[in-house]
Write a protein that holds these residues in place. Sequence first.
Motif, PDB file in Angstrom:
ATOM      1  N   PRO A 173       1.100  -1.387  -0.212  1.00 39.87           N
ATOM      2  CA  PRO A 173       0.103   0.020  -0.493  1.00 39.87           C
ATOM      3  C   PRO A 173       0.874   1.379   0.119  1.00 39.87           C
ATOM      4  O   PRO A 173       1.766   0.931   0.459  1.00 39.87           O
ATOM      5  CB  PRO A 173      -0.621   0.255   1.054  1.00 39.87           C
ATOM      6  N   SER A 174       0.037   2.248  -0.601  1.00 39.02           N
ATOM      7  CA  SER A 174       0.950   3.766  -0.442  1.00 39.02           C
ATOM      8  C   SER A 174       0.264   4.329  -0.517  1.00 39.02           C
ATOM      9  O   SER A 174      -0.849   4.342  -1.748  1.00 39.02           O
ATOM     10  CB  SER A 174       2.326   3.784  -1.495  1.00 39.02           C
ATOM     11  N   PRO A 175       0.193   6.538  -0.402  1.00 39.46           N
ATOM     12  CA  PRO A 175      -0.363   7.187  -1.120  1.00 39.46           C
ATOM     13  C   PRO A 175      -0.609   6.600  -2.853  1.00 39.46           C
ATOM     14  O   PRO A 175      -1.210   7.498  -3.280  1.00 39.46           O
ATOM     15  CB  PRO A 175       0.264   8.368  -0.018  1.00 39.46           C
ATOM     16  N   ALA A 205       4.275  10.221  -6.853  1.00 41.32           N
ATOM     17  CA  ALA A 205       3.171  11.442  -7.428  1.00 41.32           C
ATOM     18  C   ALA A 205       3.132  12.260  -7.591  1.00 41.32           C
ATOM     19  O   ALA A 205       2.568  13.375  -8.734  1.00 41.32           O
ATOM     20  CB  ALA A 205       2.150  10.025  -8.650  1.00 41.32           C
ATOM     21  N   GLY A 206       3.139  13.248  -6.420  1.00 42.03           N
ATOM     22  CA  GLY A 206       2.344  14.062  -6.270  1.00 42.03           C
ATOM     23  C   GLY A 206       0.979  14.899  -6.216  1.00 42.03           C
ATOM     24  O   GLY A 206       0.774  16.217  -6.290  1.00 42.03           O
ATOM     25  N   THR A 207       0.249  13.837  -5.903  1.00 39.52           N
ATOM     26  CA  THR A 207      -0.719  13.771  -5.822  1.00 39.52           C
ATOM     27  C   THR A 207      -1.810  13.453  -4.477  1.00 39.52           C
ATOM     28  O   THR A 207      -2.921  14.006  -4.390  1.00 39.52           O
ATOM     29  CB  THR A 207      -1.306  13.469  -6.322  1.00 39.52           C
ATOM     30  N   ASP A 208      -0.606  13.163  -3.682  1.00 36.79           N
ATOM     31  CA  ASP A 208      -1.989  12.508  -2.808  1.00 36.79           C
ATOM     32  C   ASP A 208      -0.365  13.376  -1.563  1.00 36.79           C
ATOM     33  O   ASP A 208       0.610  12.720  -1.458  1.00 36.79           O
ATOM     34  CB  ASP A 208      -2.021  11.164  -2.184  1.00 36.79           C
ATOM     35  N   SER A 209      -0.866  13.644   0.019  1.00 39.06           N
ATOM     36  CA  SER A 209       0.058  14.422   1.092  1.00 39.06           C
ATOM     37  C   SER A 209       0.030  13.194   2.050  1.00 39.06           C
ATOM     38  O   SER A 209       1.172  13.696   3.460  1.00 39.06           O
ATOM     39  CB  SER A 209      -0.292  15.391   1.574  1.00 39.06           C
ATOM     40  N   GLY A 210      -0.417  11.746   1.755  1.00 40.04           N
ATOM     41  CA  GLY A 210       0.298  10.793   3.146  1.00 40.04           C
ATOM     42  C   GLY A 210       2.045  10.972   3.617  1.00 40.04           C
ATOM     43  O   GLY A 210       2.552  11.412   2.036  1.00 40.04           O
ATOM     44  N   PHE A 211       1.726  10.713   4.530  1.00 45.94           N
ATOM     45  CA  PHE A 211       3.254  10.126   4.449  1.00 45.94           C
ATOM     46  C   PHE A 211       3.756   8.574   4.630  1.00 45.94           C
ATOM     47  O   PHE A 211       4.657   8.882   5.453  1.00 45.94           O
ATOM     48  CB  PHE A 211       3.593  10.430   5.997  1.00 45.94           C
ATOM     49  N   THR A 220      -3.184  16.317  -2.622  1.00 45.79           N
ATOM     50  CA  THR A 220      -2.338  17.735  -2.481  1.00 45.79           C
ATOM     51  C   THR A 220      -3.204  18.564  -4.257  1.00 45.79           C
ATOM     52  O   THR A 220      -2.859  18.394  -4.370  1.00 45.79           O
ATOM     53  CB  THR A 220      -1.320  16.490  -3.324  1.00 45.79           C
ATOM     54  N   ILE A 221      -3.266  19.931  -2.620  1.00 42.45           N
ATOM     55  CA  ILE A 221      -3.647  20.722  -3.472  1.00 42.45           C
ATOM     56  C   ILE A 221      -2.487  21.896  -2.670  1.00 42.45           C
ATOM     57  O   ILE A 221      -3.093  22.589  -1.834  1.00 42.45           O
ATOM     58  CB  ILE A 221      -5.106  20.733  -3.811  1.00 42.45           C
ATOM     59  N   PRO A 222      -2.577  23.298  -4.478  1.00 42.60           N
ATOM     60  CA  PRO A 222      -2.283  22.229  -5.438  1.00 42.60           C
ATOM     61  C   PRO A 222      -1.385  20.981  -5.803  1.00 42.60           C
ATOM     62  O   PRO A 222      -0.982  20.904  -5.211  1.00 42.60           O
ATOM     63  CB  PRO A 222      -1.733  23.540  -5.893  1.00 42.60           C
ATOM     64  N   GLN A 223      -1.433  20.597  -6.619  1.00 41.78           N
ATOM     65  CA  GLN A 223      -1.374  19.028  -6.998  1.00 41.78           C
ATOM     66  C   GLN A 223       0.974  19.342  -7.570  1.00 41.78           C
ATOM     67  O   GLN A 223       1.061  20.980  -7.827  1.00 41.78           O
ATOM     68  CB  GLN A 223      -1.152  18.477  -8.503  1.00 41.78           C
ATOM     69  N   ASP A 224       1.496  18.740  -6.824  1.00 48.23           N
ATOM     70  CA  ASP A 224       3.232  18.998  -6.794  1.00 48.23           C
ATOM     71  C   ASP A 224       3.597  17.938  -8.173  1.00 48.23           C
ATOM     72  O   ASP A 224       2.883  17.620  -8.999  1.00 48.23           O
ATOM     73  CB  ASP A 224       4.030  18.881  -5.741  1.00 48.23           C
ATOM     74  N   THR A 225       4.835  18.306  -8.614  1.00 47.31           N
ATOM     75  CA  THR A 225       5.676  17.115  -9.493  1.00 47.31           C
ATOM     76  C   THR A 225       6.128  16.581  -8.962  1.00 47.31           C
ATOM     77  O   THR A 225       5.734  15.644  -7.549  1.00 47.31           O
ATOM     78  CB  THR A 225       6.240  19.119 -10.064  1.00 47.31           C
ATOM     79  N   VAL A 226       6.376  14.870 -10.188  1.00 46.07           N
ATOM     80  CA  VAL A 226       6.658  13.511  -9.781  1.00 46.07           C
ATOM     81  C   VAL A 226       8.084  14.067  -8.786  1.00 46.07           C
ATOM     82  O   VAL A 226       8.717  14.591  -9.326  1.00 46.07           O
ATOM     83  CB  VAL A 226       7.177  12.594 -10.798  1.00 46.07           C
ATOM     84  N   THR A 227       9.049  13.351  -7.543  1.00 48.14           N
ATOM     85  CA  THR A 227      10.113  13.532  -7.354  1.00 48.14           C
ATOM     86  C   THR A 227      10.769  12.507  -6.604  1.00 48.14           C
ATOM     87  O   THR A 227       9.166  11.471  -6.878  1.00 48.14           O
ATOM     88  CB  THR A 227       9.707  14.620  -6.065  1.00 48.14           C
TER      89      THR A 227
END
Length: 347
Positions: A173-175, A205-211, A220-227
């Motif tokens: 599993p993962s965010p 993927a920069g779309t969910d802020s789960g840790f 994640t709002i606004p969406q972030d870039t892939v890191t």
Amino acid sequence: MGTQTLATTQGRALWALLLATLGSVASQPLRGDSMCTARTLAKYSITFTGKWSQTAFPKQYPLFRPPAQWSSLLGVCPLRTAAHTQGPAGAAHSSDYSMWRESQYASNGLRDFAERGEAWALMKEIEAAGEKLQSVHEVFSAPAVPSGTGQTSTEFEAHARHSLVSFVVRIVPSPDWFVGVDSLDLCDGNRWREQVTVDLYPHDAGTDSGFTFSSPNFATIPQDTVTKITSSSPSHPANSFYYPRLKALPPMARVTLVRLRQSPRTYVPPAIDLAGRSNEIVDSLSAPETPLDCEVSLWSSWGLCRGPCGKLGAKTRTRYVRVQPANHGAPCPELEEEVECIPDNCV
């Protein structure tokens, strides 16, 4: 009038010659960088090996609901173009279609795949790219792996104009975490590479802020870039990949591509084949041991001072273990502390 007509005709001819020249130049490699000139199709086997073990990644390692595992592998061979980019390692060709790219925004299809393992939208994006100037030569997939240290494989074909390979595998599993390869070139000038092995590391993927692996959905709002996720980034103790004692994370997976020998044959445009070939669980005895230090809570408040009248009493405070140590990490400190005091209500 004849002179004007002649001038117009000459002008049109010059314009046509200019366009033809520019078109020819645009189709050539830039700055001396060679395009792939391999003549035949190349068939490759691709083997994905998960190295996500509890020994290598002990922090918050998922054991159930669901346990650590990998999604199916989804990959493409996009059209290779002469567009030129400059990166840390030098020059590289780009492609018309990018499944994913570090420091760029994930598409809606990649978001759905990274967050929920749903491939439908990503497949529609690939299909659309294939219809646009035939920018995708082949789509391939391999079965999901039911454990963190499993293995899966399949085969695909590459062409001189489609010598780049990209793929993604979701971390489950993962965010919104995944591993993969972006535009790996299988061609070296006029020949195909016989074997390529790449270590894979987690990406966000920069779309969910789960840790954490099991974090609830938190867009994640606004969406972030892939890191790329590292042992110190995101720099938060709650992050599942946060290992401040490590300079770098161990590889989470590895992919090996091997060229398969085959007799020359006439080129036949391949149909999209999403049927995988095999998957299996592999031994993880060689996994690196990542030390995990003990983590404890803050001290509680001091308790009441207890004791007989006329004598010193004692009061205590406690704390609890939040993360058990593993792989020779720092042991846990004392969980209870006691000091002398003057009793408040002596007996």
